[in-house]
Structure formats: structure tokens, C-alpha cells
Scaffold this motif. Structure first.
Motif, PDB file in Angstrom:
ATOM      1  N   VAL A 122      -4.728  -5.391  13.106  1.00 16.58           N
ATOM      2  CA  VAL A 122      -5.287  -4.264  13.708  1.00 16.58           C
ATOM      3  C   VAL A 122      -5.677  -4.600  15.138  1.00 16.58           C
ATOM      4  O   VAL A 122      -5.531  -3.685  15.893  1.00 16.58           O
ATOM      5  N   ASN A 177     -14.812  11.182   9.610  1.00 12.54           N
ATOM      6  CA  ASN A 177     -13.389  10.923  10.436  1.00 12.54           C
ATOM      7  C   ASN A 177     -13.148  12.109  10.950  1.00 12.54           C
ATOM      8  O   ASN A 177     -12.627  12.217  12.010  1.00 12.54           O
ATOM      9  N   LEU A 181     -13.083  -3.943  14.735  1.00 14.38           N
ATOM     10  CA  LEU A 181     -11.771  -4.212  14.563  1.00 14.38           C
ATOM     11  C   LEU A 181     -11.312  -5.185  13.489  1.00 14.38           C
ATOM     12  O   LEU A 181     -10.364  -5.232  12.762  1.00 14.38           O
ATOM     13  N   ASN A 192      -8.785   5.536  10.692  1.00 11.54           N
ATOM     14  CA  ASN A 192      -8.466   5.344  11.794  1.00 11.54           C
ATOM     15  C   ASN A 192      -6.848   4.959  12.306  1.00 11.54           C
ATOM     16  O   ASN A 192      -6.130   5.677  12.929  1.00 11.54           O
ATOM     17  N   ASP A 230     -11.348  -4.644   8.328  1.00  7.83           N
ATOM     18  CA  ASP A 230     -10.072  -4.483   7.344  1.00  7.83           C
ATOM     19  C   ASP A 230      -9.598  -5.964   6.991  1.00  7.83           C
ATOM     20  O   ASP A 230      -9.348  -6.166   5.790  1.00  7.83           O
ATOM     21  N   ASN A 286     -12.566   2.911   5.999  1.00  7.82           N
ATOM     22  CA  ASN A 286     -12.631   3.629   7.313  1.00  7.82           C
ATOM     23  C   ASN A 286     -11.575   3.344   8.294  1.00  7.82           C
ATOM     24  O   ASN A 286     -10.995   4.227   9.040  1.00  7.82           O
ATOM     25  N   SER A 287     -11.185   2.045   8.440  1.00  9.65           N
ATOM     26  CA  SER A 287     -10.235   1.686   9.438  1.00  9.65           C
ATOM     27  C   SER A 287      -9.043   1.982   9.382  1.00  9.65           C
ATOM     28  O   SER A 287      -8.238   2.573  10.236  1.00  9.65           O
TER      29      SER A 287
END
Lengths: 748, 748
Positions: free
Chosen positions: A348, A275, A149, A434, A152, A430-431
Motif C-alpha cells: 500500500v 466511501n 496506510l 480506497n 491493511d 476500508n483500505s
């Protein structure tokens, strides 16, 4: 709208949460959110409509008996299937009701060579379809959660300090020393906002991002504002993280500089592909880069500080830069706003509380504390080392690369730092892949964005959201030539807008919920809100001309668009809801009878008729040539026990006569109307005629029965008129006109 | 195919000519050709089908009485209309049957602001719609006909001689003297082919282009070959005429040379616009350029010859060109083939016999004779003057411009020649815009190209054919940079292929029709065929590498494509024709009864059932949410007197339960099947389930009744699933599945 403002937790639009009825704004995710549900009012209406049906329907078991097919598909077990397609529906799962079937994973496969190939390719690329039940998440311990988590937030250290220094250096390299006090102010800001998010976790143990918190505590409009800010934030996060990641690569390998844009686009494609596969597999893989990056920054900081200590902490003079601005409050504020980009991503963890092992809130708060500690330490470390090292922003090499080079020397340690930086930035990008689709899911559930964003792909990923994120991010990335710096002014506003609204939401929350220690929590959040709000204002004001105006313009536009979408769903929901006390009054109950017979005049327009006793219809069959396709359509129309009228459009009188001859040869079994169209239009006069008929009896459903020739090969389509398609387009706007296409298949 | 070869005049495909039954290949044009007609066999089949209907239908007057609307729209007279659209259908023309209506010119207007604007623009650009009856052509006298029909042929003088000289000059400017003997040979060729076409007029007094003559006398395949040649010929005529016309302009005004391509494209656009308006108005306007051009060439020839005479007919030496090839048979043949492009367009008069005043054939033959005389005289004049003048092809100035300059001097006479040349070339290009769509019309009537090419636009022009000509012509023109020369090698083959086949067709014709003087006619046509055929071979062989290979490849491809189209129409016609002795046997006659009731098993597949006693159907209603749209679709399905089954696709077990609760609240009035789709696909399992149901009883029509939410604004479409559209796409391939969409309109 007003309804919703009064009760922001309750019925706020077309899509309410799960079937449980409570937890309208919880952060859980279910594929069922795509289907709007009827509330109690709707169910009451449904009961009343049902009573209308009960008065006119033949007994239920007759309907069951009349079905000419075995609807449970029990024949499938014994009979060999023509193609694999019939195996795709099977009896329901154990314990399901007997009238329930289940679709298999292959249900999406197309039964053609091309279709099968596409299916195989798709499966090879993104993996086999996943059952909805696979959604139950593996819960994470603290260590894993931190790794998954925090990238980012932590990766922001790679560009935040540099962004700050890039502003200061405009006043000459000597003013880079201002990075120390500004960095300190940023550290305080981080601490304050971090503490504020600890309170969010406390209040929203089921997870609550800025959108949910602001919607819930401040009302839907503020939530939308936070959502709009986050939408831009996510897009920019991808662009900036990828740009920064590529910069780490090109700093180490300058010969790749010319390929900056292609490399970044390739990274984005990779992220999209990964993803679309769904992220379930990836959790552990992401742990590596995070810890590597922490280690790398730790290494650089410690080595840099030791080196600085060896010089008696006397800063090396930076390469001289010509001052093109003078130091002033404005410059300092701009540097502050740029440096604040180092704080992106700290929300996040508070969004993701449900992924922690129990006790979730406790673990989440602990993890947040650790992350904020790391972030502040790393940020301060980089700022300090950069200061002592005399690093200054320059094109071709990042500040982080400079201080890494000077602290740990070249060779493997340096390469390690650059690699870790690149990897963590990729993971950070990538986060966003999500977070963004999840945000759109919640907004779609509340009816603010199109419902397709609530749809999960067959890998349980929100494919639509992933694609909608990747395209603008790639365009922005390529449009700015893969450079980080020009993106920074756009970046801070959206992030801090969301921070501000989340913190303000918490203030409102504590004013309503006097939990234990609410006063100190309120103070924490109030401070966070004020400081974050100040950053928004500073960023918007000082960077307006540099690009922030784009955000200032886009955020209200996004809010406006979302509100229009929401208003539409609201009206649609009202229009579609079965309403008690509104239906089945007025019109007399009439048993379903067999036309031809004079139709009673109903008091309702066709589309308002919700039970079969109210529905009466007649069929119009457009016939171009009295061939088997047309005869089949006529026979079908007659078999529906309704009056039938045939219409033929003729370009000339002679052709009309020719058609009449054929009609008489057939036996003139049905009423026929010939329309001569001396200007040779076909669809327009037909549509006009049908509309004129329907206008006479808007209470009677007009069924247009169109014979449609279906060809076996796609190219053959151009050989036949597309009358059915064009008629549909012309008549779809009229209420009460049902369009039926009766196919007639030609051999290949 | 064999059928057609045996009787090429008779039933040769899906589309036979007018209602009169004879004249299957005449050259008259009617808008009705787009609708295929049933022949006697079809009518017989229709009668038999009709007898099946008679056995099961309620009396005719009941059907008439059952109609809930006034199908004659007599109410329109008294009632004020909501919009203008209802005025667009009116009672039939005087003398029409009472059940006939007539569409007005405004029938194509759309009832929306954008639609009205588009309509107004369209009308302003291409003029008001024309009635089909306006097709009756104004007949032309000889003088007008010569002016209108000859530009294509006469204008070839502008590029033919130059094309010949451009080959000769490759052997050095001294070899340009060979233009005299080659020119003489070409004059003989012109004479021979011209005489041959006089015979065509005699045999085909209703008009017959190469396609019609060859199809008729030699069989469909040879006709197709001629058609393919002509298709390429027309496209190249436009490209070459425009290129040559622009060259005449840039020769006079060299500063425009850089704008060659835009000028030519603008000309093509102008031609398209003019032709979409229809060419009816233009006849007289075209007379000017033709006579001007004849006068201009006459002026140049006479002045040039007088000047040459003043030098004792001693040729001026041309500017020296370095020989890059040696003189040989091959070079002479290539020059001959290039010069033969001067003959394009001489077939136009024989195609257009019906436009002459009576006695048509006599006037047409006379006009052809005059035209050929003019052509030969002008061709010889230009070749001679160019020879004496020492003109040689050069870039930047055409040969015609050079000799005009040298003969009549600069100033107004020269400008007049160039202007007349440009105008006549434009008119020639325009004639291709007449001929090409007409050719496609005939080919469409015979079923060799898509039927849309038989469709006349609302200005009685074949809009589709016009556009299909303009696009490739413009692409070729622009692709070759607006140059004439590289197009010449492609040009001659198609033209002479058509000549050869027309002349050969006439040979075959005279062998069958021993009219008065058939022997000499046969000899004439035989000579024409042999000479034309020789040109085809020479052109294909000597210019193969220069570009002729494109034509050699394309002609068979076009023929092949036409044959595939034809084969499809043939099969479609067979499949669609009501056939005597094939229907209404086997299956028992059953009165139309009221389901729910056990359906008998029919012996026919659903789509083969052509009378209502054979048709039985049941309805499947996919329901996502039990809202008013779904209830309306269910009520409609029930009102059709057929068994009904509702299907719901659920992404999760919980959602399925939720839906079941709503269904029970409503009263569970109909059979319901729940399909749980744990992989979240909706359309695929639904399609599979429906297919599995239908497979059990392929003799029963499955009616899919899909509730469709119709939004008021276009942008709102993305807010709702497109299930109906996707289901249609998935199920259209299956026979016997009828798709009905029941609209539910949302407020705006």
C-alpha cells in the motif's frame, strides 16, 4: 497490441494520461481521464478536416449572428427564474474565457418533488458535492501516513498466524510446534518483500502499484496479470477482513455468533456508505485503530512472553486434536502458503507515495521500514505467544482471542484487544475500498476496463468502483457463511501474483536504469520476486483443490476480458480519429444549397462524410394518423431544406384509403407512400422499407423524422404505441440513418 | 363526458368504429380499429392547415423530383438482395394504387441468427402469419353453433348444483332437500334470463354483449360497469372451469390429487398456446365435447332417475354431516346465489349473432332456445338425481362424480362421464379466451382500455388480451390451490351484474323503440333485469365476507381506471386534432429560407407550429471529444440549413483548454460554448444549459443533434457513455426540443 509492447510507456490504448503528454502511467488522478484525448496525429487530421470545412462554410461571424439565442446566458442575471434550475449555470470562474460557463453544485438536482427529495436524501447521506479542485490532497506526515496506510498490512496479523496453525493442526496438535520454523521463514519473506518495495518507492516516486510497475517495466500483459490478481485480492481482502473482524466480535460475545452474516453485511454497507461520501474527512479518524491495534498486540505479546517466561518458556500443551493428516512437505508448504496471507497489504505504501509530505520518497521509505518492522514484530510475537500458550484454532474463538484471554486475562484489557482488532480489520477492509477503485481508475485510463470506472462521483469518490467491489465481496462473505478459513486458500495467490510481478518489474527496471546502487537493488528485487513467485506456485499447487482453482481460472478470464475491452477501445479510437490524408479527397466541394434539388452522388458512404459539403440528406416521416403531431413532424422535416417522403403503414386496404382521404384533404403537399401490411405488423415493414430506401443511396443520409407523442404522466405511456422507440431499436444498426424524434406534448 | 352521455351512439372517445362512419358500436372486428380516425371536424381542420402549407410550399412535383431514391422500390425486381429482408416489401395487391406497397408475411423476421431462430420457433408454435382478409368468418349452422357457443353455459352444470349444495350442507345433510325448491327457482331464473336474451338478439342482430347493449342503451358509464363485471367474470370463468375440470379428473383418479395445481396450470398454458395460434381452426373440434357432455349428463340423469324410480323415488339418506349453521333465509339465499353460477355463459350466443348463417337472428334465437332448454333440463336432472342419490359435497370427489358412479356404475360409462365433463370445462375455459379479448377490443375501440388491446397478433388473435386474461386467472387458480369452492362467492356477482345491465339496457331500448311486440319484450326484459339484479344484491350481501367484497371493491376500481384512460384519450384526441379556425392565424407567412439569417419572432410556441413557414429551428450539438463522430454530427447539423451551436462540458479547466486547442486546430468554424462542470456532472448541466437556451426563444425549435457511437456487439455498450439516452430522458419533458441522434458505427 504489438505497438504497445514495443513502447509500453507510450500510446497504449484509447485513453492516454493527462494533457501534458508525458507521464502516461503516473499515479495521479484527474477527472478528465474519462474523456479520451486526441494525440498529435488526431490534431493533424482535424486540421485537414477543417480545411475541407473552410471551403464550404459561410463566414464564421454569420453563424454567430444567426444564433437566435444568447448563448452566454447573460439574460439570467436580470430575469427572475421559473425554477431554481436556471441558476445552475453561471458565467465562468474569474479569468475564464468569455465563452465559458460554469455549472453549479445543484446542476444534478431534478426539478420534480420526487427528484428534489432524492437529491436531498442523497446529499444528506453522502454530503454536498465536491469541486474537482478539492482533489488536491492534504499531504501527510510520517506518523499519520503510517496510521492511514498500514492497517491493511498490520491487521493481517489477526488471521495470518491462525490460518497457518489451522493447517498444521490437521496433523495433530503436537505438530503446532512447526509454526515456529514456518513463522521464521515467513518473517524472512516479509523482510525480503519489504526491502523490495523500498526499491519500488525509489524508482516510482510518483507512486506505483503492482499494476503500474508491471505494466511499465514488463509490458501491458504482465501489468494486466498483476491487475487481475489485485482485483481478486481486493475483493477477498474485504471479505476476509470483515469475516475476521466479526470473528473478533463473536469471540468476545459468543451469543452474537448466529448473527455473523448480518453483522458482516451491515459492516460492508457501512463501508460503502462511508466511501461514497469520499474518504477525505476520514484520514485522521483511521489513525486511532491502527495505533490501538499495535498497542494491543504489543500488550498481548509482552504479557504472553512474560507469562511464558514465568513457566520457563515451556509450552503449554494444546488441547489434543486428532491427526487427520500426517506431517509432510505438502502440509508444511500449505501452512506456509496460508501464513503468507499475513503479508497482504504491504504494497500500500509504495502505491501512495504522493500523499507524503516532501521529501516524499524519503518519508515513504522510512514509513515502509517502520511498518515492516512492526509487522514482523507483531507477527513473530503472536506466533510465539500462541506457541507457548498452547493455543490451537477452534471454532467459536480466534487464536488471537485465546492468547489475549490467557495473557491479559478477561475484563477490560481483553475487551480492548478484541475491539482494537475489530476496528483495525474494518479499517483494513476500508483500505480496499480506497485501493480497488483507484486500480480500476488506472486500468480504465489505459482502456482495460469500461471508461465509467474513470468517472468520479460528485464526492470525488469513484462510486462505480466502490459498488463493483462491495457486491462480490458481500456475496462471497455471505456465501461462505462469514467464515474466514475457507477463504484463505483463495487469498494468497492474487496477492503474491501481484508481489511477484511488481518485484520482477523492478528487476527489469534496474536492468535498464543503472542508477546508483542498482546492482544491490536488483539483487533485492530478484530475491523478492523469486520468493514471492515460489509462494504463488506453492499456494496454487497445494491449495488447488481447496479453492485456489477458482483464482487460477478467474485470473486468466479477467485478463482476457480486459484485453477484449482494450481491443475494442483501440479499434474505436482508430475509427473515430480524424486522419490526415484520408478525408476530403475525391468528393467535389459543393456549397451548402437548398434542396429540393437533385442531389449529387457522393463517393463516400454517409457516415464517412465529415464536412457539410459532403453531407446530403433526405427525410422520411412515418405517419400513422394525420394529426397535429404528424403535421408538426412534417413541417419540421420540410423546414430542414431537404427532400421529404411520408410513409404510412396500413393494416388493411380500407384503412389505407381512409388515410389517403385525409392526406388529400390536407392538400397532398408531399410525396406519400402507402404500405399495406396485411399481417398487421407496423415496425417491421416500416424498418424494412426504410432500409430498402437507404440501400439505394448509401451516400445520402436518411433522416427518419418520427412524431413522438409525449405524455405528462408516466402511467399514460402504456396508452400510446412506442413506435419511435421500436423503430430506433430496429434501425440503429444501419449506417447513415439519422433518427429524429419530434415531440408533441399532451396536456396532463 | 356529458357530450357522450347525450349521444351514446355517436362520438364517444378517441376511437370511433370503422370508416363507414355509422355502426359506432357494432360487434364487427377490424385490425384498423387500432388507428384512431379523424372525423369531419378533424378533416375540416386538416383542410385549413393545408391551405397554410399551400402558401409556403414549393410546387409538389419539385418535391417528388428531389427525392434521391425510387420510393416505389421498383429496383427490387432486378437486383439481387443482400439478405432476405429486402424481399419483404413488394408492390401492392392487384388493383392497388401505384404508390402503394404491400408487406409480406416475413416482414417480422429479424435478420440475425438469434432473430431467425426466434422467428422459426414462433412460427412453429403458433403457425404462419394470417392475412387480415382471413378474418372473414366461416358462418355456422345451428348444430355447429350450438356446439361451439354453448359449452360455457352447459358446463356450468358441473359446478353450479354442487356449489348450491355446498351451502345447504352447512345446515346438516338433512337440509340438502332444500336443493329442490331452490333448484326450481333457479330454473325459473334461467328461463326468464334466457327469454330476455332472445330479445337482445332481436334488437342487436349484429351481435351485442352486455357491454355493447348497456353502453348503447343506458350510456357509457353503465356499459363500463357491465364491462368491469365481465372482465372479472371471464377471469373467474377460466379459474373455476379449470379447477372444476381438474376436479373431474382427480375424482376419477384420486392419486392425481396432489398434482392439482400443476395440472391446472398446464391446462391454462395449453389454452394460451392454442388461442395465440388463433381459434379459426378449432371450431369443429369443439363440437365433440359439447355433445359428449350433453349425452353424459343425459345418461346420468336418466339412469339415476330410473334407479330412483326403482326405489319408489325415495331419497337415499346422505352421509350425515354435522350442522354448523341453522337453516334460515340467509342460508337459502346464499345457496341460491351459489347455484346461480350454473347460469354463467348464457349470454354467449347473443354476442355472437354474426357467426350464424343467414337468417342470422332467426338461427341465433332458435339456438339460444335449444341451449336454454338443454341447460334447464341438465340442471334439473342433476339436482334431482343428486337429491334421490343422497349425494353430498365432499372433498376428493365432485357431486357429479358421485351421482355418475351411483347411476351408471364404475368402469367405462363412468370414465366417459368424467372425461366429457373435463373436456367441456376446458372448452368453456377456452370460450373465455375468445370472449375476453373481444371485450377488451371493443373497450379499446371506445378508448376505455389501452389501445394495444385492439391490436391483432399475426394470427389474427388478440394476443395482448389473451395474455392479460391468462396471468390473473392462473394466479387466482394457483392462489386458491386449484379449489373450486372458495372461488364461487366471487363468481356470481360479475356475471349477474352484466346480465342485469344487459336486460336493463333492453328495457331502455324498448322504451325508445316501439317495434312490433315491444310491450311483451319489455316485460320479459324487465323481469330478467329485476331477477338478475336481485341475484347481484343477494350474492353481494350474503357472500360479502366470504370473498364477494373483492368484487365489490374491484368493479368500481376497474370502472375508475377505464374512465381515467378514456379521459386521457379524449384529451389526447382534442390536443392532436387539426382544428379549423385555430391555426395559421397571427403568424406571418414566411417562405422557407436558408439560415443563417436572423429568425423572425413567431407568435406561436414551437409545438403549435403546424406548417413549415412557421417552423424555424437552430441546432445545438453536444461534443465530448472532437472526433469523427462529433464532426459528422456537426456536418450534419450544418447541412440542415439552420444556425448551429456546439457545447462542450468539461470536468476541469485544463480539459476545457485541451478541448479548445482541438477546436482551434479544426478551424473554429462554428460557435462553441464551453461549460466547466467542476462537480463533474455531464448530463445535468448540459440539459440545464439547453433548457436555458430554449427558454429564451420558445417559438424556435431547438434541435439537439447528438453524436451517438453505435457498437457492433451488445456487450460493448457498457464501454461507452449513454449520453444520448440520458439526454433524451432529461429533455423529453420540454416542449419544442427535437432530439436527433447521428449514429457513428464502430467496426466489430
Amino acid at each position: 497490441m504489438s505497438d504497445e509492447q514495443r513502447d509500453p510507456r507510450g500510446s497504449s490504448g484509447a485513453a492516454e494520461g493527462g494533457g501534458s503528454g508525458q507521464a502516461g502511467r503516473d499515479a495521479s488522478v484527474t477527472p478528465a481521464a474519462q474523456l479520451p484525448e486526441l494525440d498529435e496525429r488526431g490534431l493533424a487530421g482535424l486540421r485537414e478536416v477543417g480545411r475541407g470545412w473552410a471551403g464550404c462554410m459561410p463566414p464564421r461571424q454569420l453563424w454567430e449572428r444567426a444564433l437566435p439565442v444568447d448563448r452566454g446566458l447573460e439574460f439570467l442575471g436580470s430575469e427572475p427564474s421559473r425554477s431554481g434550475r436556471f441558476l445552475e449555470i453561471r458565467s465562468g470562474p474569474p479569468g475564464a474565457q468569455p465563452d465559458e460557463l460554469e455549472a453549479t453544485a445543484q446542476a444534478g438536482e431534478q426539478d420534480s418533488p420526487v427528484g428534489r427529495l432524492a437529491y436531498a436524501l442523497r446529499r444528506a447521506l453522502i454530503g454536498p458535492a465536491l469541486r474537482s479542485s478539492a482533489l488536491a490532497q492534504e499531504l501527510m506526515g510520517r506518523a499519520l501516513a503510517l496510521a492511514v496506510l498500514s492497517p491493511d498490512a498490520l491487521s493481517s496479523v489477526a488471521y495470518g498466524p491462525e490460518a497457518m496453525m489451522a493447517v498444521l493442526v490437521l496433523a495433530g496438535s503436537s505438530e503446532l510446534k512447526l509454526s515456529l520454523p514456518i513463522g521464521a521463514a515467513l518473517a524472512v519473506l516479509m523482510l525480503s518483500v519489504g526491502l523490495g518495495y523500498r526499491q519500488v518507492i525509489r524508482a516510482y516516486p510518483h507512486g506505483g502499484g503492482s499494476y503500474i510497475v508491471a505494466s511499465d517495466s514488463l509490458g501491458a500483459h504482465w501489468g494486466l496479470l498483476a491487475g487481475a490478481g489485485l482485483i481478486l485480492d481486493y475483493i477477498l481482502t474485504v471479505a476476509v477482513s470483515v469475516a475476521s473482524g466479526v470473528a473478533a466480535v463473536t469471540s468476545a460475545i459468543p451469543s452474537l455468533t448466529s448473527a455473523t452474516v448480518p453483522i458482516g453485511l451491515a459492516m460492508i454497507v457501512l463501508l460503502v456508505a462511508g466511501n461514497l461520501r469520499g474518504v477525505r474527512d476520514a484520514g485522521a479518524a483511521f489513525a486511532g485503530p491502527t495505533y490501538l491495534f499495535v498497542a494491543a498486540i504489543g500488550l498481548v505479546s509482552i504479557a504472553g512472553l512474560i507469562k511464558a517466561g514465568s513457566h520457563g518458556f515451556h509450552p503449554v500443551a494444546a488441547a489434543p486434536h486428532r491427526a487427520i493428516e500426517t506431517v509432510g512437505v505438502l502440509l508444511v508448504l500449505r501452512a506456509f502458503a496460508s501464513g503468507a496471507t499475513a503479508m497482504t497489504g504491504i504494497e500500500v505504501i509504495s502505491n501512495a507515495v504522493p500523499v507524503f509530505k516532501a521529501p516524499q520518497a524519503k518519508h515513504a521509505r522510512h514509513t515502509l521500514t517502520v511498518m515492516m518492522g512492526l509487522l514482523i514484530a507483531m507477527f513473530v510475537g503472536v506466533v510465539l505467544v500462541a506457541h507457548f500458550d498452547g493455543a490451537a484454532p477452534q471454532s467459536g474463538q480466534t487464536v488471537l482471542s485465546q492468547i489475549a484471554h490467557d495473557s491479559v486475562g478477561g475484563g477490560i484489557p481483553y475487551d480492548f484487544v478484541q475491539l482494537a482488532t475489530t476496528l483495525v480489520l474494518l479499517v483494513a477492509a476500508n483500505s480496499a475500498f480506497n485501493g480497488f477503485p483507484r486500480l480500476l481508475y488506472f486500468m480504465a485510463r489505459d482502456g482495460y476496463v469500461p471508461r465509467v470506472f474513470a468517472r468520479m462521483g460528485d464526492r470525488l469518490a469513484f462510486s462505480n468502483g466502490i459498488l463493483v467491489l462491495a457486491v462480490p465481496a458481500a456475496v462471497i462473505y455471505a456465501g461462505f457463511g462469514g467464515q474466514t478459513e475457507p477463504l484463505i486458500p483463495l487469498f494468497a495467490i492474487g496477492v503474491f501474483l501481484a508481489f511477484t510481478l511488481a518485484q520482477s518489474g523492478m528487476v527489469a527496471y534496474w536492468l535498464r536504469h543503472h542508477d546508483r546502487g542498482w546492482r544491490s537493488a536488483l539483487a533485492t528485487n530478484l530475491l523478492g520476486a523469486v520468493l514471492s513467485g515460489a509462494v504463488v506456485l506453492v499456494a496454487a499447487a497445494t491449495k488447488f483443490a481447496e479453492g485456489a482453482w477458482v483464482v487460477v481460472v478467474l485470473v486468466p478470464l479477467i485478463v482476457l476480458a480486459c484485453r477484449r475491452v482494450h481491443a475494442h477501445y483501440q479499434r474505436a479510437r482508430e475509427a473515430l480519429m480524424p486522419r490526415a490524408g484520408q478525408l476530403s479527397e475525391g468528393s467535389p466541394v459543393r456549397r451548402v444549397t437548398m434542396p429540393p434539388a437533385d442531389l449529387e452522388v457522393s463517393e463516400r458512404l454517409a457516415e464517412a462524410q465529415a464536412d457539410p459539403s459532403q453531407v446530403s440528406s433526405f427525410a422520411v416521416v412515418p405517419v400513422a394518423v394525420l394529426d397535429l403531431a404528424a403535421l408538426r413532424a412534417l413541417a419540421y422535416a420540410v423546414s430542414l431544406a431537404q427532400p421529404v417522403l411520408a410513409v404510412h403503414i396500413s393494416p388493411t386496404e380500407e384503412e389505407a384509403e381512409r388515410f389517403r382521404r385525409a392526406w388529400l384533404a390536407w392538400g397532398d403537399h408531399l410525396p406519400l407512400e402507402l404500405v399495406v401490411s396485411p399481417y398487421r405488423a407496423t415496425v417491421a415493414p416500416l424498418a424494412n422499407y426504410i432500409e430498402a430506401l437507404h440501400r439505394q443511396r448509401p451516400d445520402v443520409t436518411l433522416t427518419l423524422v418520427v412524431p413522438e407523442i409525449v405524455v405528462a404522466r408516466r402511467w399514460q405511456r402504456i396508452l400510446h404505441g412506442r413506435i419511435a422507440v421500436r423503430l430506433r431499436a430496429a434501425l440503429i444498426a444501419y449506417e447513415g440513418i439519422v433518427i429524429t424524434t419530434v415531440p408533441f406534448h399532451l396536456p396532463a
